[in-house]
Design an enzyme around this catalytic site. Sequence first.
Site, PDB file in Angstrom:
ATOM      1  CG  HIS A 154       0.050  -1.910   2.854  1.00  0.00           C
ATOM      2  ND1 HIS A 154       0.536  -2.730   2.138  1.00  0.00           N
ATOM      3  CD2 HIS A 154      -0.103  -2.335   4.182  1.00  0.00           C
ATOM      4  CE1 HIS A 154       0.952  -3.734   2.750  1.00  0.00           C
ATOM      5  NE2 HIS A 154       0.691  -3.503   4.091  1.00  0.00           N
ATOM      6  N   GLY A 186      11.311  -1.502   1.808  1.00  0.00           N
ATOM      7  CA  GLY A 186      11.678  -0.277   0.870  1.00  0.00           C
ATOM      8  C   GLY A 186      12.397   0.905   1.485  1.00  0.00           C
ATOM      9  CD  GLU A 187      10.442   3.429   6.123  1.00  0.00           C
ATOM     10  OE1 GLU A 187      11.144   3.310   7.023  1.00  0.00           O
ATOM     11  OE2 GLU A 187       9.260   3.306   5.649  1.00  0.00           O
ATOM     12  CG  ASN A 188      15.185  -0.124   6.719  1.00  0.00           C
ATOM     13  OD1 ASN A 188      15.919   0.852   7.333  1.00  0.00           O
ATOM     14  ND2 ASN A 188      14.316  -0.470   7.338  1.00  0.00           N
ATOM     15  CD  GLU A 194       0.927   2.101   7.550  1.00  0.00           C
ATOM     16  OE1 GLU A 194       2.019   1.327   7.925  1.00  0.00           O
ATOM     17  OE2 GLU A 194      -0.123   1.353   7.259  1.00  0.00           O
ATOM     18  NE  ARG A 222      15.396  -7.425   9.539  1.00  0.00           N
ATOM     19  CZ  ARG A 222      14.950  -7.127  10.427  1.00  0.00           C
ATOM     20  NH1 ARG A 222      15.430  -5.845  10.934  1.00  0.00           N
ATOM     21  NH2 ARG A 222      13.495  -7.398  10.795  1.00  0.00           N
ATOM     22  CG  ASN A 276      -3.211  -1.336  14.541  1.00  0.00           C
ATOM     23  OD1 ASN A 276      -3.921  -2.310  14.411  1.00  0.00           O
ATOM     24  ND2 ASN A 276      -2.101  -1.573  13.589  1.00  0.00           N
ATOM     25  NE  ARG A 312       0.213 -11.281   4.193  1.00  0.00           N
ATOM     26  CZ  ARG A 312       0.014 -10.000   4.337  1.00  0.00           C
ATOM     27  NH1 ARG A 312      -0.496  -9.141   3.404  1.00  0.00           N
ATOM     28  NH2 ARG A 312       0.340  -9.279   5.336  1.00  0.00           N
ATOM     29  CG  ASN A 319       6.842  -8.599   8.087  1.00  0.00           C
ATOM     30  OD1 ASN A 319       7.642  -9.321   7.669  1.00  0.00           O
ATOM     31  ND2 ASN A 319       6.663  -8.258   9.340  1.00  0.00           N
ATOM     32  CG  ASP A 337      13.190 -10.627   9.146  1.00  0.00           C
ATOM     33  OD1 ASP A 337      14.098 -10.009   8.236  1.00  0.00           O
ATOM     34  OD2 ASP A 337      12.548 -10.402   9.767  1.00  0.00           O
ATOM     35  NE  ARG A 382      -3.512  -0.631   9.984  1.00  0.00           N
ATOM     36  CZ  ARG A 382      -3.059  -1.835   9.627  1.00  0.00           C
ATOM     37  NH1 ARG A 382      -2.900  -2.586  10.595  1.00  0.00           N
ATOM     38  NH2 ARG A 382      -2.715  -2.044   8.401  1.00  0.00           N
ATOM     39  CG  HIS A 420       3.521  -0.440   2.226  1.00  0.00           C
ATOM     40  ND1 HIS A 420       3.501   0.431   3.174  1.00  0.00           N
ATOM     41  CD2 HIS A 420       3.681  -1.597   3.078  1.00  0.00           C
ATOM     42  CE1 HIS A 420       3.364   0.094   4.506  1.00  0.00           C
ATOM     43  NE2 HIS A 420       3.447  -1.302   4.259  1.00  0.00           N
TER      44      HIS A 420
HETATM   45  P1  ADP Z   1       5.105  -4.849   8.427  1.00  0.00           P
HETATM   46  O1  ADP Z   1       4.035  -5.232   7.246  1.00  0.00           O
HETATM   47  O2  ADP Z   1       4.877  -5.934   9.447  1.00  0.00           O
HETATM   48  O3  ADP Z   1       4.907  -3.501   9.121  1.00  0.00           O
HETATM   49  P2  ADP Z   1       7.608  -3.858   7.924  1.00  0.00           P
HETATM   50  O4  ADP Z   1       7.475  -2.466   7.282  1.00  0.00           O
HETATM   51  O5  ADP Z   1       8.045  -3.556   9.427  1.00  0.00           O
HETATM   52  O6  ADP Z   1       6.415  -4.736   8.261  1.00  0.00           O
HETATM   53  O7  ADP Z   1       8.855  -4.771   7.199  1.00  0.00           O
HETATM   54  C1  ADP Z   1       9.217  -5.780   7.723  1.00  0.00           C
HETATM   55  C2  ADP Z   1      10.387  -6.474   6.595  1.00  0.00           C
HETATM   56  O8  ADP Z   1      11.330  -5.142   6.327  1.00  0.00           O
HETATM   57  C3  ADP Z   1      10.899  -7.536   7.040  1.00  0.00           C
HETATM   58  O9  ADP Z   1      10.999  -8.384   5.912  1.00  0.00           O
HETATM   59  C4  ADP Z   1      12.382  -7.156   7.429  1.00  0.00           C
HETATM   60  O10 ADP Z   1      13.370  -8.125   7.048  1.00  0.00           O
HETATM   61  C5  ADP Z   1      12.610  -5.991   6.545  1.00  0.00           C
HETATM   62  N1  ADP Z   1      13.448  -4.767   7.074  1.00  0.00           N
HETATM   63  C6  ADP Z   1      13.503  -4.375   8.232  1.00  0.00           C
HETATM   64  N2  ADP Z   1      14.573  -3.828   8.589  1.00  0.00           N
HETATM   65  C7  ADP Z   1      15.572  -3.974   7.431  1.00  0.00           C
HETATM   66  C8  ADP Z   1      16.812  -3.528   7.309  1.00  0.00           C
HETATM   67  N3  ADP Z   1      17.435  -2.683   8.244  1.00  0.00           N
HETATM   68  N4  ADP Z   1      17.138  -4.272   6.239  1.00  0.00           N
HETATM   69  C9  ADP Z   1      16.676  -4.905   5.350  1.00  0.00           C
HETATM   70  N5  ADP Z   1      15.336  -5.384   5.483  1.00  0.00           N
HETATM   71  C10 ADP Z   1      14.820  -4.696   6.650  1.00  0.00           C
END
Ligand code: ADP
Length: 399
Positions: free
Chosen positions: A184, A335-337, A385, A287, A7, A243, A213, A285, A92, A210
């Site tokens: 994506h 979405g995952e966290n 991916e 978080r 990438n 964005r 960021n 971010d 990629r 998805h």
């Molecule tokens: P990218 O688009 O750069 O690939 P990612 O898929 O890594 O981004 O997602 C980044 C986002 O996910 C950030 O806003 C970050 O705060 C959020 N994130 C990552 N880990 C956690 C977590 N454990 N809890 C909540 N948000 C998280």
Amino acid sequence: MFVLVVNAGSSSLKYQLFDMETSEMIAKGLCERIGTDGLYTHQVPSKNVSIKKIEIAMPNHSEAVSTVIKYLTDAETGCISDMSEISAVGHRIVHGGPWLIDSVLIDGPDGRVLTDLRKCIDLAPLHTKAHLQGIEGCLSVMPDVPQVLVMDTAFHQTMPQKAFMYPIPYDLYEKHAVRRYGFHGTSHRYVSGKALEILGNPDAKIVTCHLGNGSSISAVNAGKCVDTSMGFTPLEGVIMGSRCGAIDPAVVPFLMEKENIPVEKMGDWMNKQCGFLGVSGVSSDLRDVRNAADGGNERAQLALDILAYQIKKYVGGYAAAMNGLDCVVFTAGIGENDATMRAMAMKDLEFLGIKLDEEKNNSKDPTVISADDSRVKVLVIPTNEELVIASDTWNIVNQ
Ligand code: ADP
């Protein structure tokens, strides 16, 4: 039996090496500050090799690729004995335009594929130029290894014209290829494919969210994308880290005039100063924004509310577009966290058949987070991916 996934950015190059017998990632790393001082990170988890940000001069992408090969084949830091063990390289590619509509093998430095990729410079200048540098780097270091392009836009090429066409004069669409492309795509394809497996229903109607960021939402009907939130560029759609997502286009010339922003700065403004950062004033971010919101910062809370509200509108809109809904999938960093965002976005959607199970949603490794009696299944599926790129590459070179 190894595939290297690359990438390439303008001053960076991320890589992962996959063993295609097991589909396992066996090494990964990152070349940063290519062209300036050069920083190198390399990991082989099975051997506990972890090299972090060491200084190595990498004046160009060819030198970066040479560094990667050196570390991958080194007896101490590596995991393969020779470069010839790399069967293929998968790149990629952010934007394939209307020309590169499926993963494809490069037919030489002056062949049709790279000619088509060069056409995409107009649509995504920075990304495409960087990809070309990465490809040229790989071609110079590994001239005999087949190279495959995997486009972020490809999965969305099945959208009907009514979904991808902007209401602009048709001749300008034809002349400049201005339309919705979506991004994506490898992620939406991967998680929707996994969801079909989990559901055991190849005809399921799925909305994939998805959320990272950059965030995008897609409508996937029986495995085919029928609509997606990102557009001509990855700027359209929902609010993102920095964005703006979709805004009234008239806002742009209005603010340019009022704030005296020149046209060349406006792209930066829309991409880097809006979204969570712009609304909350705290951070791009999630978080940080969530911490601030939990501490009582109302603008931080507003940024989160906007995202949850917009996800909800896309889910409802895409359910209508597909004439039904069987599943919603959450993936990527947020979405995952972020269980709270998932709960906020899925709240009050019982009328659509969506009912979340709070305990499942808050569990450590959630998969199915909807209640047993929820008609629509809600899933959390970690995206991968790079694995999609490695698999496509492997399949193409073994055809
Ligand atoms: P990218 O688009 O750069 O690939 P990612 O898929 O890594 O981004 O997602 C980044 C986002 O996910 C950030 O806003 C970050 O705060 C959020 N994130 C990552 N880990 C956690 C977590 N454990 N809890 C909540 N948000 C998280």
